[in-house]
Design a protein around this motif. Structure first.
Motif, PDB file in Angstrom:
ATOM      1  N   ILE A 127       0.872  -1.347   0.067  1.00  0.00           N
ATOM      2  CA  ILE A 127      -0.018  -0.055   0.076  1.00  0.00           C
ATOM      3  C   ILE A 127       0.862   1.298   0.231  1.00  0.00           C
ATOM      4  CG2 ILE A 127      -1.739   1.224   1.346  1.00  0.00           C
ATOM      5  CD1 ILE A 127      -2.638  -1.607   0.122  1.00  0.00           C
ATOM      6  N   TRP A 168       0.550   7.345  -1.197  1.00  0.00           N
ATOM      7  CA  TRP A 168      -0.688   8.032  -1.982  1.00  0.00           C
ATOM      8  C   TRP A 168      -2.008   7.629  -1.708  1.00  0.00           C
ATOM      9  CZ3 TRP A 168      -4.521   7.019  -5.363  1.00  0.00           C
ATOM     10  CH2 TRP A 168      -5.089   8.414  -6.213  1.00  0.00           C
ATOM     11  N   GLU A 169      -2.006   6.455  -1.462  1.00  0.00           N
ATOM     12  CA  GLU A 169      -3.284   5.620  -1.331  1.00  0.00           C
ATOM     13  C   GLU A 169      -3.732   5.929   0.078  1.00  0.00           C
ATOM     14  OE1 GLU A 169      -3.344   1.295  -2.951  1.00  0.00           O
ATOM     15  OE2 GLU A 169      -1.209   2.115  -2.976  1.00  0.00           O
ATOM     16  N   ARG A 170      -3.034   6.228   1.176  1.00  0.00           N
ATOM     17  CA  ARG A 170      -3.130   6.446   2.524  1.00  0.00           C
ATOM     18  C   ARG A 170      -3.473   8.061   2.527  1.00  0.00           C
ATOM     19  NH1 ARG A 170       0.975   2.525   3.674  1.00  0.00           N
ATOM     20  NH2 ARG A 170       2.589   4.122   3.523  1.00  0.00           N
ATOM     21  N   LEU A 198      -6.914   8.343  -0.154  1.00  0.00           N
ATOM     22  CA  LEU A 198      -8.117   7.606  -0.091  1.00  0.00           C
ATOM     23  C   LEU A 198      -8.807   7.298   1.301  1.00  0.00           C
ATOM     24  CD1 LEU A 198      -7.022   4.637  -2.462  1.00  0.00           C
ATOM     25  CD2 LEU A 198      -8.315   6.967  -3.113  1.00  0.00           C
TER      26      LEU A 198
END
Length: 478
Positions: free
Chosen positions: A466, A469-471, A474
């Protein structure tokens, strides 16, 4: 006291035999096992590293006492070594990607022309690059040196001989044990952290004078020839240019240079990385490849006519690269990170255009005399296995020459803005490699199946991670 075969204490150089000084004094390579024995004894070599590049270009092999190496000892590696991902995992069997159910041995066959010292070792140590053969002594088609050698045989059948000169970019970075932390430039001799904006400056190189001295010293002791060394665009980003020559020899040199530069950097408390895009906002690292083709009998450059004008073969070589390199890009950009380098408005071309002295094109024709007419492939990243990158680039040019593929018009303006005209990610690039029927001939079907399977396995490993950027975007927004 342990004595070597010359009756001298281990580590004590034996006196050279009369009439044998030429090969004994050679810094790189001998012609026979007898010469190898003389060379090793004259230097008091205690151990020898028998290494070979895997699909990623990582040195694999075995170390042994010199006495065993020269006594015709059989050396083997399990076949599964060449089907591992960069993280050391074994991908699931998919499509035509399969393992040997017995995981049988493959043999290491030393190429004595690559015999050299290991100058960073404290004990007298040598190294030799090995080819990989099966139990019947036949080359294993999917191993990197075999793939490149097969492409060169295609040229030889036509009476041609390719000549190449790689340029390798890399970053020096501060040491860190935490992979979640962004990489940072190291401190130079000034005591300050290096920043960008030092492209081609001598001061940028001078910040690492002692490290550069070690790189030159280690290279000289191994018989590796550096043409030039410069500071590139990024902070603590350097580039080494090699002299032109035979593709196998130059791939061997890149293979050894990477190892040499890493070792020199470690001696100075920093890392050298050949990642394609190690720092988010900085330029990526390339392995540009200059290529020409000469007549095997006359040595004349087939890219130039007798009157000095560019030949049809020259244009066909470019046409082959334009048409086929996007389909073989995964051999020059082998990881997820490689495609982060290929972004619009950066220093990397994102097209399959060609042009005269135009650095925004994928295939640049540098200004030169007719005898030195060549094509620079600017797409490969420095994380590429040099054997496979050279094989892909040369094979695409060969296909163009054989099939008389006509290139598009040369670009006369900047073409590195807007959309990306190449595969945008690893899986797309893998699919293109598999979909081109010609590649089964020039690379071998076993290689295509093996390489595609390993790359898909690496992508699946990447997808388990993960990203920040995702954390960031999102976590609370979706």
């Amino acid at each position: 006291m342990v004595l070597n075969k010359a009756g001298k204490p281990t580590g004590t150089p034996a006196k050279p035999r009369k009439g044998k000084s030429a090969h004994i004094e050679s810094k790189r390579g001998v012609k026979s096992w007898k010469e190898a024995d003389d060379w090793l004894r004259a230097r008091g070599i205690e151990d020898i590293e028998c290494i070979t590049p895997d699909l990623a270009g990582v040195p694999r092999g075995k170390m042994m006492p010199t006495s065993k190496f020269t006594s015709n000892t059989s050396l083997s590696l399990p076949s599964s070594v060449f089907k591992q991902t960069i993280s050391g995992e074994y991908p699931a069997e998919t499509g035509d990607f399969r393992y040997d159910p017995l995981d049988g041995d493959l043999k290491l066959m030393p190429d004595l022309s690559t015999l050299a010292s290991v100058p960073w070792e404290t004990d007298p140590t040598a190294q030799v690059i090995c080819d990989i053969v099966d139990k019947n002594g036949q080359p294993v088609a999917y191993t990197p040196r075999s793939v490149l050698r097969h492409v060169l045989e295609l040229y030889e059948e036509r009476g041609w001989r390719p000549v190449v000169a790689p340029e390798i970019e890399f970053y020096l970075v501060a040491q860190s044990e935490d992979p979640d932390l962004a990489l940072k430039p190291p401190r130079g001799r000034s005591g300050r952290t290096i920043v960008g904006g030092q492209s081609y400056t001598i001061a940028g190189v001078n910040e690492f004078d002692e490290l550069v001295d070690d790189i030159y010293d280690f290279s000289e002791k191994q018989g590796l020839e550096i043409d030039t060394l410069i500071h590139e665009e990024g902070p603590a980003q350097l580039e080494i240019n090699l002299r032109h020559g035979d593709p196998i020899e130059l791939a061997d040199q890149v293979f050894m240079f990477k190892r040499t530069i890493r070792e020199a950097a470690l001696n100075h408390g920093m890392y050298a990385t050949f990642m394609a895009k190690p720092m988010q906002e900085e330029a990526g690292s390339a392995m540009h490849i200059h290529q020409s083709v000469v007549d095997a009998k006359t040595g004349k450059n087939v890219f130039s006519n007798a009157d000095g004008s560019p030949s049809e073969a020259f244009f066909h070589f470019i046409g082959g690269m334009q048409h086929f390199i996007p389909k073989s890009l995964v051999m020059m950009a082998p990881y997820v990170n490689s495609y982060r380098r290929m972004a619009p408005d950066m220093s990397c071309p994102v097209n399959n255009a060609w042009g005269y002295d135009n650095r925004t094109t994928a295939f640049r024709v540098p200004s030169s005399e007719p005898v030195a007419r060549r094509v620079e492939n600017r797409l490969p990243s420095s994380d590429a296995n040099p054997y496979l990158a050279l094989a892909a680039s040369l094979a695409c040019g060969w296909i163009g020459m054989v099939n008389e593929i006509v290139p598009g018009s040369p670009a006369e303006k900047a073409v590195n803005e807007g959309s990306v005209d190449l595969p945008r990610g690893l899986l797309e690039a893998v699919s293109l490699l598999e979909s081109e029927p010609y590649f089964a001939r020039v690379f071998g079907q076993d290689f295509v199946d093996t390489y595609a399977g390993v790359k898909r396995g690496e992508f699946e490993t990447f997808m388990r991670v993960i990203s920040p950027w995702e954390r960031e975007f999102l976590l609370l927004n979706v």
